[in-house]
Design a protein around this motif. Structure first.
Motif, PDB file in Angstrom:
ATOM      1  N   GLU A 168      -6.898   3.794  18.255  1.00 53.69           N
ATOM      2  CA  GLU A 168      -6.871   2.511  18.956  1.00 53.69           C
ATOM      3  C   GLU A 168      -5.510   1.897  18.676  1.00 53.69           C
ATOM      4  O   GLU A 168      -4.890   2.190  17.652  1.00 53.69           O
ATOM      5  CB  GLU A 168      -7.997   1.579  18.478  1.00 53.69           C
ATOM      6  CG  GLU A 168      -7.970   1.286  16.987  1.00 53.69           C
ATOM      7  CD  GLU A 168      -8.960   0.195  16.553  1.00 53.69           C
ATOM      8  OE1 GLU A 168      -9.851  -0.165  17.309  1.00 53.69           O
ATOM      9  OE2 GLU A 168      -8.787  -0.303  15.418  1.00 53.69           O
TER      10      GLU A 168
ATOM     11  N   GLU B  47     -12.899  13.196  22.175  1.00 52.70           N
ATOM     12  CA  GLU B  47     -14.244  12.979  22.726  1.00 52.70           C
ATOM     13  C   GLU B  47     -14.985  14.311  22.818  1.00 52.70           C
ATOM     14  O   GLU B  47     -14.411  15.323  23.238  1.00 52.70           O
ATOM     15  CB  GLU B  47     -14.149  12.361  24.124  1.00 52.70           C
ATOM     16  CG  GLU B  47     -13.533  10.971  24.175  1.00 52.70           C
ATOM     17  CD  GLU B  47     -14.505   9.874  23.777  1.00 52.70           C
ATOM     18  OE1 GLU B  47     -15.696  10.173  23.564  1.00 52.70           O
ATOM     19  OE2 GLU B  47     -14.051   8.717  23.662  1.00 52.70           O
TER      20      GLU B  47
ATOM     21  N   ARG C 230      -9.662   3.067  32.662  1.00 51.34           N
ATOM     22  CA  ARG C 230     -10.953   2.549  33.159  1.00 51.34           C
ATOM     23  C   ARG C 230     -10.734   1.402  34.130  1.00 51.34           C
ATOM     24  O   ARG C 230     -11.448   1.259  35.113  1.00 51.34           O
ATOM     25  CB  ARG C 230     -11.803   2.075  31.990  1.00 51.34           C
ATOM     26  CG  ARG C 230     -12.507   3.237  31.378  1.00 51.34           C
ATOM     27  CD  ARG C 230     -13.636   2.826  30.499  1.00 51.34           C
ATOM     28  NE  ARG C 230     -13.921   3.968  29.651  1.00 51.34           N
ATOM     29  CZ  ARG C 230     -14.780   3.979  28.664  1.00 51.34           C
ATOM     30  NH1 ARG C 230     -15.447   2.879  28.383  1.00 51.34           N
ATOM     31  NH2 ARG C 230     -14.972   5.066  27.963  1.00 51.34           N
TER      32      ARG C 230
HETATM   33  N1  GAP Z   1      -9.832  -1.656  19.374  1.00 50.54           N
HETATM   34  C1  GAP Z   1     -11.150  -1.659  19.828  1.00 50.54           C
HETATM   35  C2  GAP Z   1     -11.520  -0.465  20.563  1.00 50.54           C
HETATM   36  O1  GAP Z   1     -10.765   0.490  20.617  1.00 50.54           O
HETATM   37  P1  GAP Z   1     -13.400   0.543  22.054  1.00 50.54           P
HETATM   38  O2  GAP Z   1     -14.613  -0.113  22.658  1.00 50.54           O
HETATM   39  O3  GAP Z   1     -13.590   1.810  21.307  1.00 50.54           O
HETATM   40  O4  GAP Z   1     -12.746  -0.577  21.152  1.00 50.54           O
HETATM   41  C3  GAP Z   1     -11.792  -0.283  23.920  1.00 50.54           C
HETATM   42  O5  GAP Z   1     -12.328   0.796  23.200  1.00 50.54           O
HETATM   43  C4  GAP Z   1     -11.654   0.073  25.390  1.00 50.54           C
HETATM   44  O6  GAP Z   1     -10.889   1.286  25.521  1.00 50.54           O
HETATM   45  C5  GAP Z   1     -12.978   0.380  26.074  1.00 50.54           C
HETATM   46  O7  GAP Z   1     -13.591  -0.794  26.528  1.00 50.54           O
HETATM   47  C6  GAP Z   1     -12.536   1.261  27.218  1.00 50.54           C
HETATM   48  O8  GAP Z   1     -12.072   0.488  28.297  1.00 50.54           O
HETATM   49  C7  GAP Z   1     -11.378   2.044  26.619  1.00 50.54           C
HETATM   50  N2  GAP Z   1     -11.791   3.381  26.130  1.00 50.54           N
HETATM   51  C8  GAP Z   1     -12.378   3.679  24.964  1.00 50.54           C
HETATM   52  N3  GAP Z   1     -12.589   5.002  24.847  1.00 50.54           N
HETATM   53  C9  GAP Z   1     -12.118   5.557  25.975  1.00 50.54           C
HETATM   54  C10 GAP Z   1     -12.020   6.907  26.468  1.00 50.54           C
HETATM   55  N4  GAP Z   1     -12.431   7.950  25.741  1.00 50.54           N
HETATM   56  N5  GAP Z   1     -11.473   7.115  27.682  1.00 50.54           N
HETATM   57  C11 GAP Z   1     -11.030   6.065  28.421  1.00 50.54           C
HETATM   58  N6  GAP Z   1     -11.075   4.788  28.009  1.00 50.54           N
HETATM   59  C12 GAP Z   1     -11.609   4.521  26.809  1.00 50.54           C
END
Ligand code: GAP
Length: 449
Positions: free
Chosen positions: A160, A194, A324
Motif C-alpha cells: 500500500e 493476489e 478500479r
Molecule cells: N491503505 C489502505 C489500503 O490499502 P485496501 O482496502 O486494501 O486499503 C485500498 O485498498 C483500495 O485499493 C481499494 O479500495 C481498491 O480500490 C484498491 N485495491 C486494493 N487491492 C486491489 C487489487 N488487488 N487490485 C486493484 N485494486 C485494488
C-alpha cells in the motif's frame, strides 16, 4: 449487478487502446495489465482530478512520492509482515489455489468460520470436492536488495502507498510547518500477490492507489471520519460523473476489517460482476504512528503549542485504486443506444475525463481546401486542449461512431459552407445534435472544464 457486460468493456478497452494484457505477445501474465494510448489519458485525467481535489485545492494536505521499496522494518511495524494475509484453499486433485472467502461467498476471513462454510464445496477449476482446509497466505511480493539473495537482503514491494506516508509524517510536518489537522497524499503503484486475480483490472497484482492519511486529534475521529466518507461519495458523483444509483455504502464487519482499522466504510460500485469495493475510508487510530514509534525508537508524538499536550495523532485514511476507478468510470459511462435504427456504443464520460476533447474532420479528405481549413481549426483547438484528434477516415457517420465509442464530447466538421461563411458543424456526443457555429466562437460552445 449493472446492465453493462464485462466482456463489452474488455472488448472496447482492447479494440480502442484503453487496456492491453501485459506482455500479451507472450501469453500475458495473470494480474498484470498495460494501459494503452487512450487508457493512459483517462488514467492521468482521473489522477489529476483526485490530486486537485485532495492537494491543490486545499491548504493543509501535502503530497509525497515515496519509494516502492522501503526498509523492511516499515512493513514489520505496520503489521503487514504478520497480518497482510488472505485465506486460501488448495485443490488436492488439480492443485488450483482459490481465495477461501470468495469460494465460500462471504466477506469473513475467519478460518474457523470458513472451514464450516467450505464443507462440500467444489473446486471451481476441476469440479472435485477435494479441497484442503483454509489457511492464511501473505500477499506481499518479495525481492532482494543488493547482490546477495539471502534472508538479510529480503525487501518487499510496497503493498500500500500509505507506508511511506507514515514514515514521512515527521518530515512533512516539519518542512511544511504543518499543524493538526493536516494530511499527506500520495499516488503510486502497490503490489499484492493476489491468490486469484480476476475481473479484468478489478483485482490485479500490480495496482495503483490514490491514498491520503489525515492526521488529527483523537477526539475528532468520528467527525473527521464522516467528512472523508462524504468526500469520497461527492468526488465520485461530482468529479467522476458516476451515477449515484451505481454506488452504495458497505460497512466492514469485525471479521472483515484490516488489521490496522478500528472502523472502515467502503463505497461499493455496481460492477458488471456485482457490487464490489471501490473506495475505502478507514479509521487507523494511532496504530501506525504508535507502531512506527515503537519499532524505530523515534519520537513521533505531536506537541500542541496551544494546549501544551503531547500525544500520538490519530489517522483517518481515504484510499482508492486508480484501476478500479478507471473500470467504474468506464462501466458507468458505457451505453448502447438505438439511433435511427442503428445501435451506437457511446462512452458518456465527463468531458474532463475524456481522453480526447474534440475530433476535427474535413468532410472529404481529397479536397485540399477542406483539408487546409480543417488543419487550421485542428491546430487552434489543439493549442487550447492538447488532446484533439484529427480524423479523416471513412464517412462522417463512421467518424462520429468512432468518437462516440471513445467518449469524445465534441466533433467539428469542416464542409464546403465553411469556406463560404467560416462556420463549422459542431456535434454533441450525448445528444447527437448538430449546430452551425462560427469558427471563432467554437471555444465558447465547448463545455470541457
Ligand atoms: N491503505 C489502505 C489500503 O490499502 P485496501 O482496502 O486494501 O486499503 C485500498 O485498498 C483500495 O485499493 C481499494 O479500495 C481498491 O480500490 C484498491 N485495491 C486494493 N487491492 C486491489 C487489487 N488487488 N487490485 C486493484 N485494486 C485494488
Amino acid at each position: 449487478m449493472s446492465d453493462v457486460k464485462l466482456d463489452d468493456v474488455v472488448s472496447l478497452s482492447k479494440r480502442r487502446g484503453f487496456v492491453f494484457q501485459a506482455s500479451e505477445i507472450y501469453g500475458g501474465l495473470s494480474g498484470f495489465y498495460d494501459y494503452g494510448p487512450l487508457g493512459v489519458e483517462l488514467v492521468n485525467n482521473i489522477k489529476k482530478e483526485w490530486w486537485d481535489a485532495m492537494v491543490r485545492e486545499r491548504d493543509n494536505i501535502f503530497g509525497v512520492d515515496g519509494a516502492i521499496v522501503q526498509n523492511p522494518k516499515l512493513w514489520e511495524a505496520s503489521g503487514h509482515v504478520a497480518g497482510f494475509t488472505d485465506p486460501l484453499v488448495d485443490c488436492k486433485n488439480c492443485g488450483a489455489r482459490h481465495r477461501a472467502d470468495h469460494l465460500a461467498g462471504t466477506d469473513s476471513t475467519n478460518l474457523d468460520e470458513l472451514k464450516g462454510m467450505l464443507k462440500g464445496k467444489k473446486c471451481p477449476t476441476c469440479g472435485k470436492t477435494d479441497l484442503t482446509e483454509p489457511r492464511t497466505y501473505n500477499m506481499m511480493m518479495k525481492t532482494w536488495v543488493g547482490p546477495v539473495e539471502d534472508d538479510n537482503s529480503v525487501a518487499y514491494l510496497r503493498p500500500e502507498t500509505a507506508g511511506s506516508i507514515f514514515t514521512n509524517y515527521q518530515n512533512v510536518r516539519e518542512t511544511m510547518r504543518a499543524k493538526l489537522p493536516f494530511g499527506i497524499a500520495q499516488i503510486g503503484k502497490a503490489f499484492r500477490n493476489e491468490i486469484s486475480p480476476r475481473d479484468f483490472i478489478f483485482r490485479v497484482r500490480e495496482l495503483e492507489q490514490m491514498e491520503m492519511q489525515y492526521f488529527i486529534r483523537p477526539e475528532t475521529q468520528d467527525e473527521v471520519y464522516e467528512q472523508w466518507r462524504q468526500f469520497a461519495w461527492k468526488f465520485l458523483t461530482e468529479r467522476m460523473g458516476i451515477d449515484e444509483k451505481n454506488i452504495s455504502w458497505h460497512e466492514h464487519g469485525d471479521d472483515e476489517r484490516a488489521h490496522y482499522a478500528k472502523a472502515a466504510h467502503d463505497i461499493y460500485f455496481k460492477f458488471p460482476f456485482g457490487d464490489k469495493e471501490l473506495w475505502g475510508t478507514h479509521n487507523r487510530t494511532d496504530f501506525d504512528l504508535g507502531s512506527h514509534q515503537k519499532v524505530s525508537g523515534k519520537d513521533l508524538q505531536y506537541f500542541d503549542p496551544e494546549s501544551r499536550e503531547r500525544f500520538t495523532p490519530y489517522v483517518i485514511e481515504s484510499s482508492v485504486g486508480v484501476g478500479r476507478m478507471f473500470l467504474a468510470v468506464l462501466a458507468d459511462a458505457y451505453q448502447e443506444e438505438e439511433i435511427n435504427g442503428d445501435t451506437r456504443i457511446v462512452l458518456k464520460l465527463s468531458p474532463k475525463l475524456a481522453p480526447y476533447k474534440v475530433a476535427v474532420s474535413p468532410l472529404l479528405k481529397n479536397k485540399p481546401e477542406l483539408v487546409e481549413k480543417a488543419r487550421e481549426v485542428y491546430k487552434m483547438l489543439k493549442s487550447e486542449f492538447g488532446n484533439v484528434m484529427y480524423d479523416d477516415n471513412g464517412n462522417i457517420g463512421k467518424r462520429y461512431r468512432r468518437q462516440d465509442e471513445i467518449g469524445t464530447p465534441y466533433c467539428v466538421t469542416i464542409d464546403f459552407d465553411t469556406l463560404e461563411d467560416n462556420t463549422v458543424t459542431l456535434r454533441d456526443r450525448d445528444t447527437t445534435e448538430q449546430q452551425r457555429v462560427k469558427i471563432d466562437e467554437i471555444l465558447l460552445k465547448l463545455e470541457i472544464y
